[in-house]
Motif scaffolding. Structure first.
Motif, PDB file in Angstrom:
ATOM      1  N   LYS A  20      -7.626  -0.081 -12.920  1.00 16.34           N
ATOM      2  CA  LYS A  20      -8.270  -0.621 -11.718  1.00 16.34           C
ATOM      3  C   LYS A  20      -7.330  -0.485 -10.527  1.00 16.34           C
ATOM      4  N   PHE A  21      -7.887  -0.159  -9.378  1.00 17.14           N
ATOM      5  CA  PHE A  21      -7.120  -0.152  -8.129  1.00 17.14           C
ATOM      6  C   PHE A  21      -8.093  -0.077  -6.961  1.00 17.14           C
ATOM      7  N   ARG A  22      -7.571  -0.271  -5.756  1.00 12.30           N
ATOM      8  CA  ARG A  22      -8.352  -0.115  -4.523  1.00 12.30           C
ATOM      9  C   ARG A  22      -7.885   1.155  -3.837  1.00 12.30           C
ATOM     10  N   PHE A  42     -11.639   0.551   2.124  1.00  9.57           N
ATOM     11  CA  PHE A  42     -11.222   0.505   0.723  1.00  9.57           C
ATOM     12  C   PHE A  42     -12.405   0.261  -0.197  1.00  9.57           C
ATOM     13  N   VAL A  43     -12.370   0.932  -1.365  1.00 11.18           N
ATOM     14  CA  VAL A  43     -13.354   0.684  -2.416  1.00 11.18           C
ATOM     15  C   VAL A  43     -12.596   0.373  -3.708  1.00 11.18           C
ATOM     16  N   ASN A  44     -13.263  -0.366  -4.590  1.00 15.57           N
ATOM     17  CA  ASN A  44     -12.680  -0.675  -5.888  1.00 15.57           C
ATOM     18  C   ASN A  44     -12.969   0.457  -6.870  1.00 15.57           C
ATOM     19  N   SER A  72     -12.651   1.522 -10.966  1.00 20.51           N
ATOM     20  CA  SER A  72     -12.417   1.019 -12.321  1.00 20.51           C
ATOM     21  C   SER A  72     -12.822   2.106 -13.310  1.00 20.51           C
ATOM     22  N   THR A 115       0.845  -1.195   0.000  1.00 21.12           N
ATOM     23  CA  THR A 115       0.000   0.000   0.000  1.00 21.12           C
ATOM     24  C   THR A 115       0.879   1.243   0.000  1.00 21.12           C
ATOM     25  N   ILE A 134     -13.923   8.943  -2.881  1.00 23.07           N
ATOM     26  CA  ILE A 134     -13.259   7.865  -2.134  1.00 23.07           C
ATOM     27  C   ILE A 134     -13.589   8.040  -0.650  1.00 23.07           C
ATOM     28  N   GLN A 169      -3.959   0.617  -3.509  1.00 23.61           N
ATOM     29  CA  GLN A 169      -3.471  -0.754  -3.589  1.00 23.61           C
ATOM     30  C   GLN A 169      -3.795  -1.336  -4.967  1.00 23.61           C
ATOM     31  N   ASN A 170      -3.008  -2.366  -5.363  1.00 22.00           N
ATOM     32  CA  ASN A 170      -3.342  -3.240  -6.502  1.00 22.00           C
ATOM     33  C   ASN A 170      -3.701  -2.469  -7.785  1.00 22.00           C
ATOM     34  N   HIS A 200      -8.593   4.228  -0.503  1.00 25.84           N
ATOM     35  CA  HIS A 200      -9.183   4.597   0.786  1.00 25.84           C
ATOM     36  C   HIS A 200      -8.698   5.996   1.130  1.00 25.84           C
TER      37      HIS A 200
END
Length: 738
Positions: free
Chosen positions: A650-652, A681-683, A685, A628, A676, A727-728, A654
């Motif tokens: 795409k990511f997460r 955390f929210v996704n 896209s 993170t 946000i 994240q991600n 917060h």
């Protein structure tokens, strides 16, 4: 009467010529005898204590493999008509300029070609002792006109302890043998500035420079001190043009190496270390009177003392020798009493002070009293002076300290001879006794290192005509933890003769690390599990194909012994299970990937790599293992693609403390926004367009960022500007039909 006079003159001239020829032959025999004796002493002092197989074992340890590889490269390059001054076989595709020790590798190329690089390197180490002694013998014979004195001074300069310490693995600091040859012809130039003396002094200065820039800088300082001490003669109308010619010839002779060293100094900031390193590698005052820890009898005592010193044994063994100190004391007394040229004494003092570095060290301490007082020394100036800051280890000035101690020991011995009845037998006995005492004080046993066995794979690989590079993992990461790996890689390359991505050289390692880190896949194999971050490129499923197509890599080789289990597991997962094993050498089992098997893996989908740019805080881990990062007001991501793509970013995310609006831009085009929340955390896209080449994704927070320390109810001392943590990050792309 006239006829008789002519006969007498002719007879006298013939006798004089015969005398000169006899004395010349006698002098050459004495020189040859001295050379033979220094060769025998080198055998007794350096080789006999270890008695190694010169083809299977190195004199020294660690970096000796690097320097042996240096010798191998010169032979390989010259044989294959490649520029030997740029080693293209390491640090591929950047390569490495060979800025130091050019002359030794070139001079020993015939020996390397016939006998191999291990024997060649070992013979070179031994030759430095022989030639250092012989060169000092010739110089002292010129200064004192006494072969007995000259022989003793040669022993001092050949076998002084720092020479042994440097021989642990630093070619550019143990290659001291050309110093007295230069000084000899430099002195001759001042006394008799003939063309031959000027040319030879220029030639030997250049040989010193092309052997070691460290030595060249020291000799340049010596020249400056000597010239200024004799400034009336130096800058006279008759002599000054001779010095100018000397300087011009020196620059011409060493121009190939000088170009490389100046080029690297201008573009590579790693050519100079920080002030802390200058302090760390300074000579300790106690070291000058403490016997070498390599001494077979004083080893235990000396190790206890030297263990307190900063630096390492290859740099801080600066023992002068009690007999040398005593002789030099007599010599300095006589030198001052006779009111001789003070420049030599100035040189001894200046180089001694410089060897102590920026601050005084005593028994490993350079902070004194309860108030941590430091004693600043003039050596701190060398950190900030061009060229002098290349001597990154002040203790190396001990080379010149011992050079001038050798000369003053000669003056001391001459003073003793003046006080005793003049007899060859007396001089011989005194010289033998003093020589034996000096040799006893200077005794040392060099460590040795066996040549490592080479796995079968590299021999079979040698038959392959493929000249594409290979990647050995772990790739060299730092000079401190890489020596065991480097020993293997450099030995193996002599067999397989393929370019290698990676290498070992302190001044190049950081530059190459930057190159590796600029490519997502190279960064992953370079850093292993340490490269796991929030941005995930799409090549994790096909890194071998990427390495083949983008960097021409033919094989990726994992060295199991030198990878911790987490790194090994990560790389096996990352690279896949299509590999072979080589356990032919138990100490270095290999996992080998051949990228030719990856040729069928397609790049038509998700063909991009990502890297983080500006605006990100340090990597953190949520839930123990999820990478993170917090961003401030703005943060950017660089996406490199080989195709034009339509994609989903795409990511997460917060938000810190309160909800915030996140806007997304790609190449300055707006692609949407999302609120946000701060509750979890929210996704996210967002459809975006990716162009071929470099793309910059900008994440912009409308409300800006806050510092936790500015919000009283949080009771948090964190002073970072935080807005949203991410994240991600992935880009789910597909090629645009054209």
């Amino acid at each position: 009467m006239i006829s008789e006079m002519k006969h007498n003159i002719f007879s006298c001239n013939r006798k004089m010529l015969k005398y000169k020829v006899t004395e010349y032959i006698k002098s050459k025999k004495i020189n040859l005898l001295a050379l033979g004796l220094y060769t025998i002493l080198t055998y007794l002092m350096v080789y006999l204590p270890v008695s190694i197989n010169l083809n299977q074992t190195y004199l020294g340890h660690g970096e000796v493999v690097y320097w042996s590889h240096y010798f191998w490269w010169f032979d390989y390059a010259i044989t294959n008509f490649i520029n030997p001054l740029n080693n293209s076989m390491v640090f591929y595709p950047i390569g490495m300029d060979l800025v130091d020790s050019i002359f030794p590798a070139f001079l020993f190329t015939p020996i390397t070609h016939i006998f191999g690089s291990v024997i060649s390197y070992n013979l070179y180490v031994l030759s430095t002792f022989v030639l250092a002694g012989y060169g000092m013998f010739l110089l002292s014979k010129y200064l004192f006109e006494d072969s007995y004195i000259a022989f003793v001074t040669g022993i001092i300069f050949a076998f002084f302890p720092f020479h042994f310490g440097a021989s642990l693995g630093h070619v550019h600091t143990f290659s001291i043998m050309w110093i007295p040859f230069f000084v000899l012809f430099f002195f001759k130039t001042y006394k008799n500035p003939t063309k031959s003396n000027i040319i030879l002094s220029s030639l030997f200065f250049s040989i010193n420079a092309l052997t070691s820039w460290t030595v060249a800088v020291m000799l340049a300082l010596f020249c400056a001190i000597y010239m200024l001490s004799n400034w009336k003669f130096t800058f006279s109308k008759k002599f000054f043009p001779k010095i100018v010619i000397f300087a011009i010839l020196s620059l011409c002779f060493m121009s190939p190496g000088l170009y490389l060293i100046m080029k690297n100094m201008l573009v590579n900031e790693n050519m100079v270390l920080g002030l802390n390193s200058f302090i760390h590698y300074s000579a300790d005052l106690l070291g000058f009177v403490t016997p070498s820890p390599l001494h077979p009898l004083f080893e235990d005592f000396s190790n206890e003392v030297y263990s307190q010193f900063t630096g390492n044994y290859s740099e801080n063994i600066v023992f002068i020798g009690y007999s040398v100190i005593l002789l030099s004391a007599f010599g300095i007394y006589s030198y001052i009493k006779k009111k001789l040229d003070k420049s030599i004494l100035f040189c001894l003092i200046i180089f001694f002070v410089l060897s102590l570095g920026p601050v005084l060290h005593v028994f490993g301490t350079y902070y004194f009293t309860d108030h941590n007082l430091t004693v600043m020394l003039p050596g701190i100036l060398t950190k900030y002076l061009p060229f002098f800051n290349m001597i990154r280890v002040p203790s190396r000035y001990d080379i010149m300290v011992m050079f001038f101690f050798s000369i003053f020991a000669g003056y001391g011995l001459k003073y003793i001879f003046e006080k005793i009845p003049r007899s060859k037998s007396n001089k011989l006995i005194i010289c033998c006794i003093i020589s034996l005492v000096i040799l006893f004080e200077f005794m040392a046993v060099l460590p040795t290192q066996d040549v490592k066995d080479t796995p079968d794979f590299y021999y079979s690989f040698q038959q392959d005509d493929n000249t594409n590079p290979i990647i050995e993992i772990p790739i060299i990461r730092s000079p401190l933890d890489s020596a065991p790996v480097m020993i293997h890689y450099y030995e193996y390359q002599k067999v397989h003769q393929k370019p290698m991505m990676g290498g070992y050289f302190n001044r190049v390692n950081p530059v190459y690390a930057e190159f590796m880190n600029n490519d997502s896949v190279l960064k992953t194999v370079f850093q292993g599990k340490r490269n796991i971050d929030i941005a995930k490129d799409s090549l994790s499923f096909a890194p071998l194909a990427y390495l083949k197509l983008n960097h021409g890599v033919s094989h990726v080789i994992l060295h199991k012994k030198y990878l911790d289990q987490e790194d090994l597991n990560f790389l096996l997962s990352y690279l896949g299970d299509d590999y072979i094993m080589d356990n032919s050498v138990a100490t270095d089992p290999l996992i080998i990937y051949n990228t030719s098997s990856a040729s069928g893996q397609s790049f038509s989908v998700n063909n991009y790599v990502m890297s983080l740019d500006n605006g990100w805080h340090g990597l953190e881990y949520r839930e123990g293992s999820i990478p993170t990062r917090w961003m401030s007001n703005n943060a950017s991501i660089i996406v490199n693609s080989n195709e034009n793509n339509e994609a989903n970013l795409k990511f997460r995310a917060h938000s810190f403390y309160k909800p915030r609006t996140l806007k997304i831009y790609v190449n300055n085009d707006f692609y949407g926004q999302q609120i946000i929340p701060s509750t979890g955390f929210v996704n996210v896209s967002t459809p975006i367009n990716i162009n071929k080449g470099e793309n910059i994704i900008l994440l912009h927070v409308v409300e800006g960022s806050d510092r936790p320390c500015d919000i009283p109810e949080l009771n948090n001392g964190d002073s970072r500007n935080l807005s949203i943590e991410i994240q991600n990050v992935t880009v789910d792309a597909h090629k645009v039909n054209e």
